[in-house]
Scaffold this motif. Structure first.
Motif: not given
Length: 276
Positions: A85, A87, A90, A94, A97-98, A175, A177-178, A181
């Protein structure tokens, strides 16, 4: 159509819709908050499980490779995908959102039930019977697709991408985020793809699709599904490609099975039977 539905005014319908949306939003908020509270447990035991060598799919494939030597080797105990990670903020976003996407996944049957309860008074009895079975079948197929995405498609895609290396000087990492996503995208994509038989059945009921379409474009579908399977799991071995292709092709044939024949097809079939 029921007598109660005929007596309902426009504002009554609007009020019923408002309460339907209110209940759906409340349920989503409750499950999202619950998921956020247990974020660490969910990530450690579910979301990040495919990054470790002890994931259930890898153990099953390892046993298969010991009995079938032609299959790729999945018995690498050192396999581990490093997630980093950058940021600081993040992980918090995350997690939120998750939690929302998982809440949407878990509450899917209830949300479908609320939609069904709102529209059912406007339907005739025979329409209610068809829609009820359509919602039931669609829910099962959606969860089946999500399960296939989690237990097979995502781990196979992740393993290939994590082990593919263009140089020994480069260490593969992902990462946060990757990773998240791709995790959400593939699982929900498979859930939607598994709705193909239901969509085909509904289009058939509307008279927009017949079995002749599937018979005519079967070769094109095979080529297209091979490309999709190669895109989902960009692996060079035929075993991995086949494991994704055959379930997708099975959905194609299942969709053709649920679609009714065109009148001319039924006449042709009856003529052939009469000749025999």
């Amino acid at each position: 159509m029921s007598q109660q539905q005929e007596e309902m005014s426009f504002w009554d319908h609007l009020e019923a819709l408002r309460w339907t949306l209110f209940r759906c939003v409340i349920v989503l908020i409750v499950f999202t908050i619950t998921g956020f509270v247990f974020t660490q447990y969910i990530f450690d035991t579910i979301i990040l499980a495919p990054t470790r060598a002890d994931f259930i799919l890898y153990r099953v494939l390892c046993k298969l490779t010991t009995t079938i030597p032609l299959l790729p080797d999945f018995c690498d105990d050192t396999y581990w995908v490093k997630i980093f990670n950058v940021k600081l903020i993040s992980p918090f976003f995350i997690s939120m959102s998750t939690s929302f996407w998982l809440a949407l996944l878990i509450t899917f049957p209830y949300l479908v039930f609320e939609i069904w309860k709102f529209i059912s008074p406007a339907l005739y009895d025979y329409e209610k019977k068809n829609v009820r079975w359509a919602f039931f079948f669609g829910t099962i197929m959606f969860f089946t697709g999500c399960a296939v995405g989690y237990f097979f498609v995502f781990p196979m895609t992740l393993r290939f991408l994590a082990t593919y290396n263009i140089s020994d000087a480069i260490e593969n990492q992902s990462s946060l985020e990757s990773y998240v996503d791709m995790f959400i995208m593939l699982i929900f994509a498979m859930g939607i793809v598994f709705e193909m038989p239901l969509v085909s059945w509904l289009l058939s009921k509307l008279g927009l699709l017949t079995r002749a379409f599937f018979n005519k474009y079967r070769r094109h579908a095979v080529a297209g599904l091979l490309i999709v399977a190669a895109f989902i799991t960009p692996s060079s071995d035929p075993f991995t490609l086949g494991c994704v292709f055959f379930p997708l092709y099975g959905l194609y044939e299942l969709s053709a099975f649920f679609v009714k024949k065109a009148p001319e097809e039924e006449n042709d079939t009856g003529t052939e039977v009469a000749k025999l």
